[in-house]
Design an enzyme around this catalytic site. Structure first.
Site, short mmCIF file in Angstrom:
data_model
loop_
_atom_site.label_atom_id
_atom_site.label_comp_id
_atom_site.label_asym_id
_atom_site.label_seq_id
_atom_site.Cartn_x
_atom_site.Cartn_y
_atom_site.Cartn_z
NE ARG A 222 -9.21 25.42 137.60
CZ ARG A 222 -9.87 24.37 137.13
NH1 ARG A 222 -10.68 24.51 136.09
NH2 ARG A 222 -9.75 23.20 137.69
CE LYS B 234 -14.66 16.60 141.02
NZ LYS B 234 -16.08 16.62 141.41
CD GLU C 20 -20.91 16.83 138.00
OE1 GLU C 20 -21.43 16.01 137.22
OE2 GLU C 20 -20.20 17.78 137.63
#
Length: 792
Positions: free
Chosen positions: A496, A506, A276
């Site tokens: 992850r 983020k 993104e």
């Protein structure tokens, strides 16, 4: 074992206790809705609702948690073998899983199945004892040498190779008995950790910067992509979607759909890396790139770089440009660069079709109301509005006739599901915000949950790879593709990547940047890829680090920062030329050297290079005045100190031994102005200590003055994100600037991005802030390797 009557009567807990699960396991199972549903179904299928012995129960539990999803049709057959005790060991069950998962047809030969699973094969205790004796005979030397430090798992494995269907409990009992027979009682020495053999030190300890023993499996020896199936296998059941009011949906492609897909792709692997564009990429994205780009490369396939640009408010052209640049820097070449916004028209048309099929509706609840209704599992008041009305309202949304926040399009899924990601997720929302890629054409934008799976399908992705937090979204992913009759990619989740002493969110990274706690997204203290690049870390070191971790579903992938540093040192030790820099200069005047005389000495760039290779050396001027590190001088000597002290000698690296003859103090008799020394040009003096230095070539020319930035861990705690006041954990010493360092003249022509090893100090890179007048160096990593010692 006591269980409250109201808890056990008629509940899954009662079933789980009846099949022999201990109470703790049973209660933990109930906390997981998916496993609870699976195990309940298995118990009913097996016909043991009234109970069974613990051995059978444990095997049933394994079926519920590990059974291959593509072989659900064969599960009743397997359960029959378990209940009848024809399959009675974990080894037999694993063999059954393997056989059934590779069985494409609805029927198979029972004889082949039984042979593969060892059905009817009886392994006596005498057989096991004989195998154990043979293994001990072959490994007697190692066992006597290591005693109880021997890896029992290896011995177990050797027996297993001989007798794959042996009862593991009997194998373990006999191995333990045999060890006792051979070795006797354990001693105190048996409980001590084995000491590592010291290797002979090289003549010059400075040349050895990497640990003798490498605790990390070499990256080239790993092939983490073997776990993924081939595209032609994509006809199997991907996952099961459990509904509250209708049968389980077993999602898979029909042969017709798969054949068309394979024709379009020529059977190649297609993956995608879908960031993104709302911030800079961090090291977790390096793992995502490695998985998706790496699989495509390993299988000779294609990987899209697809921007997940469904939220125009958070996206910037800066982030889009950065992502493309950093993907290239990481060594990956996209098959094609696409945007989710490229498919806005197709997504809109499919949303209309979704409404027409009765699987979506326009809703007017506020975000707060949606949250409350979801928590209470309540249907929206507009859930059952007529299809024609939703179609009309959705068209008004598209044309900008409804205010922002006054309507959304929601998927009609299952508000009573045990999976919260089936609670009528939002497919479209209104945003009167221009889009950085598509402009102002749209005022309605699809959500991630709606767009992601459809674009995967439209791009013929074979392997949709994502991290484990998306696992609960599988149901929604496949439900949507199923109701729209679209091709279904193979979804696989992996753990992850998290690294200690930093934050990866983020939102937190954006907060640090926006509020000036760091110097931008490429601050060398951040684990952003831009920050690591500026710090001097190479993309090959990052990829080696990621490859060494592997691709697993183990959700405990918080890796110590030292492990990354290990891979950085491994590469820089091979590739970074050496040079000499003094951080905190202390002046030394060599009184018996003629004033103004300058000698050019040969210094090694590469410690292991041939002396005949002129490129392996650089010239270092040696003069009457040199500068050493302040830490390399003491007024009071000691046995364990190898630096310079009054009356003591040290060797100036690549030059001559010097002996301190006088210390000149300032007027306060505390601070040192300079050291006076004499040198031994014959080199007959053989001091133990070796120190680095930088010369003052002449009275007119000073040593090259540089700025050095020493970077350390940004946070003191290993997991700062878990702290309530995570900002208070920022390490105040994470960035230390030294402005008066001296370097050898050969560094004068260094350019931004050039990497060096400053001897005895660490690895450094030229920063982009450098100017022709002043060079700035960032410390990439220290010389000391903690990871190889800890092995963690």
């Amino acid at each position: 074992m006591e269980v409250k009557e109201e808890e056990s009567s008629g509940t899954p807990l009662e079933l789980f206790l009846k099949i022999g699960l201990d109470e703790r396991t049973a209660r933990n199972t109930i906390a997981n809705n998916k496993v609870t549903n699976n195990l309940t179904a298995v118990i009913h299928e097996a016909g043991v609702t009234e109970g069974c012995n613990r051995t059978i129960g444990n095997l049933l539990y394994t079926v519920a948690t590990k059974y291959p999803a593509n072989a659900v049709i064969h599960r009743p057959t397997l359960l029959g073998y378990i209940v009848s005790t024809k399959i009675k060991t974990p080894a037999q069950l694993e063999a059954a899983f393997s056989f059934l998962s590779s069985t494409a047809s609805e029927s198979f030969e029972l004889k082949e199945f039984e042979e593969a699973c060892g059905v009817g094969v009886d392994v006596s205790e005498e057989d096991i004892e004989q195998a154990v004796n043979e293994v001990f005979k072959q490994n007697k030397g190692s066992i006597l040498e290591l005693r109880y430090r021997i890896n029992v798992g290896d011995l177990f494995g050797h027996v297993r190779k001989r007798l794959p269907w042996a009862d593991p409990r009997i194998v373990k009992k006999l191995i333990d008995a045999k060890l006792y027979e051979l070795l006797g009682e354990r001693t105190a020495a048996d409980n001590e950790k084995p000491s590592k053999q010291k290797k002979e030190k090289p003549a010059k300890v400075e040349d050895k910067k990497v640990a003798d023993e490498n605790p990390v499996q070499p990256a080239e020896d790993l092939n983490p992509f073997l776990i993924f199936p081939n595209p032609e296998e994509n006809f199997k059941v991907h996952t099961e979607v459990f509904f509250s009011n209708r049968p389980v949906l077993r999602c898979c492609n029909t042969k017709e759909v798969l054949d068309k897909h394979l024709k379009r792709t020529s059977g190649k692997v297609y993956t995608r890396f879908p960031p993104e564009p709302n911030g800079y990429l961090h090291i977790g994205h390096a793992k995502a790139m490695f998985v998706s780009f790496g699989l495509a490369k390993e299988r000779g396939g294609c990987c899209y770089l697809r921007y997940d640009d469904t939220n125009p408010e958070a996206e910037k052209k800066e982030y889009i440009d950065h992502i493309e640049e950093i993907v290239e820097w990481m060594g990956w070449k996209p098959f094609k660069i696409t945007y989710t916004s490229d498919y806005f028209q197709e997504l809109y048309e499919l949303a209309v079709e979704l409404i027409r099929r009765g699987h979506a509706y326009v809703d007017h609840q506020t975000p707060e109301e949606i949250k409350e209704y979801r928590e209470k599992k309540m249907d929206s008041p507009w859930r059952d509005r007529p299809i024609s009305e939703s179609l009309e309202l959705f068209e008004e949304m598209r044309r900008g006739m409804i205010e922002e926040g006054k309507a959304t399009l929601r998927m009609k899924q299952d508000m009573q599901s045990d999976n919260g990601n089936m609670y009528d997720l939002i497919a479209y929302r209104i945003k009167f915000t221009p889009h950085p890629h598509s402009g102002d054409k749209w005022c309605i934008y699809p959500s991630y949950d709606y767009a992601h799976c459809i674009v995967d399908s439209l791009e013929d992705i074979t392997h949709s790879l994502c991290t484990l937090e998306f696992e609960t979204r599988r149901a929604s992913y496949y439900w949507l593709l199923d109701v729209l009759d679209l091709y279904q990619p193979y979804v696989w989740e992996y753990s992850r990547l998290n690294v200690t002493n930093t934050v990866m969110s983020k939102r937190k990274l954006n907060f640090l940047v926006t509020n000036k706690h760091v110097d931008g997204w490429d601050d060398p203290r951040l684990m952003t890829l831009a920050g690591l690049k500026r710090r001097g870390v190479t993309s090959t070191a990052i990829n080696a680090f990621v490859r060494g971790i592997g691709i697993t579903r183990s959700d405990c992938s918080t890796i110590r920062l030292e492990r990354l540093e290990y891979h950085i040192r491994e590469e820089l030790n091979r590739t970074a030329p050496r040079t000499m820099v003094v951080m905190q200069p202390l002046k030394v005047v060599i009184s018996n050297l003629e004033s103004g005389l300058v000698m050019d000495l040969d210094a090694k760039k590469w410690p292991d290079a041939s002396t005949e290779d002129s490129s392996a050396f650089y010239k270092v001027p040696f003069s009457r005045v040199v500068y050493i590190e302040q830490s390399d001088f003491r007024m009071k000597d000691s046995k364990d100190y190898y630096g310079l002290a009054p009356g003591k000698s040290v060797l100036l690296r690549y030059a001559f031994p010097i002996k301190c003859t006088e210390v000149v103090l300032a007027d306060d008799n505390k601070s040192i102005v300079e050291i006076r020394a004499e040198y031994d040009p014959s080199k007959k003096t053989k001091p133990k200590g070796v120190i680095h230095w930088v010369a003052e070539p002449s009275r007119e020319v000073d040593p090259l003055s540089i700025e050095v930035r020493l970077f350390d861990k940004l946070f003191n705690s290993e997991n700062p994100a878990e702290l309530e006041d995570w900002l208070a954990d920022v390490n105040p010493q994470s960035r230390v600037v030294i402005s008066g360092a001296y370097a050898v003249p050969s560094l004068r022509d260094a350019a931004a991005g050039d990497r060096f090893q400053f001897e005895r100090l660490g690895y450094f890179v030229v920063d982009k802030d450098s100017t022709p007048e002043r060079l700035v160096f960032n410390r990439t990593v220290t010389l000391r390797d903690n990871y190889s010692k800890s092995g963690k």
